[in-house]
Design a protein around this motif. Structure first.
Motif, mmCIF file in Angstrom:
data_model
loop_
_atom_site.group_PDB
_atom_site.id
_atom_site.type_symbol
_atom_site.label_atom_id
_atom_site.label_comp_id
_atom_site.label_asym_id
_atom_site.label_seq_id
_atom_site.Cartn_x
_atom_site.Cartn_y
_atom_site.Cartn_z
ATOM 1 N N UNK A 15 0.964 -1.212 0.029
ATOM 2 C CA UNK A 15 -0.062 -0.099 -0.076
ATOM 3 C C UNK A 15 0.938 1.408 0.072
ATOM 4 N N UNK A 16 0.190 2.402 -0.254
ATOM 5 C CA UNK A 16 1.067 3.678 -0.374
ATOM 6 C C UNK A 16 0.658 4.068 0.762
ATOM 7 N N UNK A 17 1.722 4.517 1.903
ATOM 8 C CA UNK A 17 1.398 5.067 3.036
ATOM 9 C C UNK A 17 0.585 6.375 3.053
ATOM 10 N N UNK A 18 -0.366 6.615 4.092
ATOM 11 C CA UNK A 18 -1.059 7.771 4.197
ATOM 12 C C UNK A 18 -0.362 8.875 4.984
ATOM 13 N N UNK A 19 -0.092 9.737 4.371
ATOM 14 C CA UNK A 19 0.755 10.969 4.884
ATOM 15 C C UNK A 19 -0.168 12.243 5.259
ATOM 16 N N UNK A 20 -1.568 12.013 5.063
ATOM 17 C CA UNK A 20 -2.242 13.055 5.147
ATOM 18 C C UNK A 20 -2.297 13.941 6.576
ATOM 19 N N UNK A 21 -1.911 12.959 7.534
ATOM 20 C CA UNK A 21 -1.809 13.713 8.939
ATOM 21 C C UNK A 21 -0.364 14.196 9.299
ATOM 22 N N UNK A 22 0.661 13.921 8.451
ATOM 23 C CA UNK A 22 1.794 14.195 9.028
ATOM 24 C C UNK A 22 2.008 15.840 8.587
ATOM 25 N N UNK A 23 2.946 16.321 9.487
ATOM 26 C CA UNK A 23 3.295 17.643 9.616
ATOM 27 C C UNK A 23 4.051 18.089 8.263
ATOM 28 N N UNK A 24 3.770 19.371 7.991
ATOM 29 C CA UNK A 24 4.630 19.838 6.831
ATOM 30 C C UNK A 24 5.937 20.549 7.419
ATOM 31 N N UNK A 25 7.139 20.105 6.824
ATOM 32 C CA UNK A 25 8.333 20.464 7.293
ATOM 33 C C UNK A 25 9.236 20.515 6.188
ATOM 34 N N UNK A 26 10.150 21.606 6.429
ATOM 35 C CA UNK A 26 11.059 21.699 5.290
ATOM 36 C C UNK A 26 12.143 20.465 5.373
ATOM 37 N N UNK A 27 12.216 20.001 4.300
ATOM 38 C CA UNK A 27 13.057 18.582 4.126
ATOM 39 C C UNK A 27 14.070 18.865 3.033
ATOM 40 N N UNK A 67 14.518 13.528 -10.653
ATOM 41 C CA UNK A 67 14.031 13.957 -9.473
ATOM 42 C C UNK A 67 12.595 14.197 -9.233
ATOM 43 N N UNK A 68 12.097 14.924 -10.441
ATOM 44 C CA UNK A 68 10.990 15.442 -10.458
ATOM 45 C C UNK A 68 9.793 14.085 -11.050
ATOM 46 N N UNK A 69 10.332 13.047 -11.478
ATOM 47 C CA UNK A 69 9.707 12.172 -11.947
ATOM 48 C C UNK A 69 9.632 10.980 -11.219
ATOM 49 N N UNK A 70 10.448 10.861 -9.982
ATOM 50 C CA UNK A 70 10.408 9.980 -9.064
ATOM 51 C C UNK A 70 9.169 9.025 -8.723
ATOM 52 N N UNK A 71 8.270 9.630 -8.608
ATOM 53 C CA UNK A 71 7.040 8.917 -8.165
ATOM 54 C C UNK A 71 6.316 8.209 -9.318
ATOM 55 N N UNK A 72 6.758 8.575 -10.513
ATOM 56 C CA UNK A 72 6.438 7.887 -11.650
ATOM 57 C C UNK A 72 7.024 6.468 -11.689
ATOM 58 N N UNK A 73 8.046 6.214 -11.043
ATOM 59 C CA UNK A 73 8.928 5.049 -11.485
ATOM 60 C C UNK A 73 9.311 4.209 -10.226
ATOM 61 N N UNK A 74 9.020 4.704 -9.155
ATOM 62 C CA UNK A 74 9.234 4.107 -7.815
ATOM 63 C C UNK A 74 7.754 4.064 -7.320
ATOM 64 N N UNK A 75 7.202 2.621 -7.020
ATOM 65 C CA UNK A 75 5.772 2.679 -7.011
ATOM 66 C C UNK A 75 5.140 3.047 -5.775
ATOM 67 N N UNK A 76 6.016 3.053 -4.524
ATOM 68 C CA UNK A 76 5.287 3.827 -3.484
ATOM 69 C C UNK A 76 5.638 5.123 -2.959
ATOM 70 N N UNK A 107 7.217 19.990 2.682
ATOM 71 C CA UNK A 107 5.976 19.051 2.560
ATOM 72 C C UNK A 107 5.846 18.065 3.600
ATOM 73 N N UNK A 108 5.071 16.972 3.439
ATOM 74 C CA UNK A 108 4.721 15.902 4.405
ATOM 75 C C UNK A 108 5.518 14.832 4.315
ATOM 76 N N UNK A 109 6.458 14.575 3.442
ATOM 77 C CA UNK A 109 7.216 13.183 3.141
ATOM 78 C C UNK A 109 8.514 13.769 2.500
ATOM 79 N N UNK A 110 9.836 12.873 2.861
ATOM 80 C CA UNK A 110 10.646 13.220 2.536
ATOM 81 C C UNK A 110 11.264 13.359 0.909
ATOM 82 N N UNK A 111 12.521 13.429 0.675
ATOM 83 C CA UNK A 111 12.876 13.588 -0.615
ATOM 84 C C UNK A 111 14.049 12.615 -0.950
ATOM 85 N N UNK A 112 14.379 11.856 -0.013
ATOM 86 C CA UNK A 112 15.459 10.821 -0.099
ATOM 87 C C UNK A 112 15.399 9.929 -1.326
#
Length: 162
Positions: A15-27, A67-76, A107-112
């Motif tokens: 599943x794709x993790x639900x990040x809707x409740x995570x705090x927005x931070x600089x990452x 970097x801009x297309x990562x979500x299109x090639x890494x499934x989760x 944002x609510x999730x990192x950029x690793x």
């Protein structure tokens, strides 16, 4: 390392993790890779004598695009608003290009994954542009150097042989 894996649902399916409740931070995340090649290939890159063009300029753009297309090639991976990407090179060696990719967001999730994807795409692009003269090039290692922001806190790799 006792953290539970978060990418599985109650049925033990991905599943794709639900990040809707995570705090927005600089990452920010920084990733490293390298390409080892023949001295002749490296010399031709530095002299601008690779037939496909300016290798490092093309590779730099490839890293930014990746970097801009990562979500299109890494499934989760979540599609995220990237606020900055910077690709740096160290080509002072006779046979190695060192690559550093820095990716930023607020944002609510990192950029690793975006930084690692960028560094990988840069290395692959260098290989692609030079493979006609040097199929024996070696890519890697590729790894996360640092990451800041988010619930899990900051990370900095103690050391890694480059």
């Amino acid at each position: 390392m006792d953290e539970q894996l978060t990418h599985f649902n109650e049925q033990n399916r991905a599943k794709m993790v639900d990040v809707s409740e995570k705090a927005v931070t600089k990452r920010e995340a920084v990733a490293f890779s390298k390409v080892v090649m023949s001295k002749e290939t490296m010399s031709r890159i530095k002299e601008g004598k690779i037939s496909k063009g300016d290798v490092l300029s093309v590779a730099q753009v490839a890293g930014i695009m990746a970097a801009k297309k990562t979500a299109e090639i890494i499934p989760m991976c979540h599609p995220i608003p990237i606020t900055g990407v910077d690709i740096q090179f160290d080509d002072s060696s006779e046979d190695t290009v060192l690559i550093e990719a820095t990716v930023k967001t607020t944002g609510v999730t990192g950029v690793e994954m975006e930084a690692l994807t960028a560094a990988s795409a840069v290395a692959l692009t260098i290989y692609d542009m030079c493979k006609a003269m040097d199929k024996a090039m070696v890519i890697g290692p590729t790894y996360l150097v640092t990451k800041t922001g988010g619930k899990s806190g900051d990370f900095s790799r103690e050391s890694m042989e480059s």
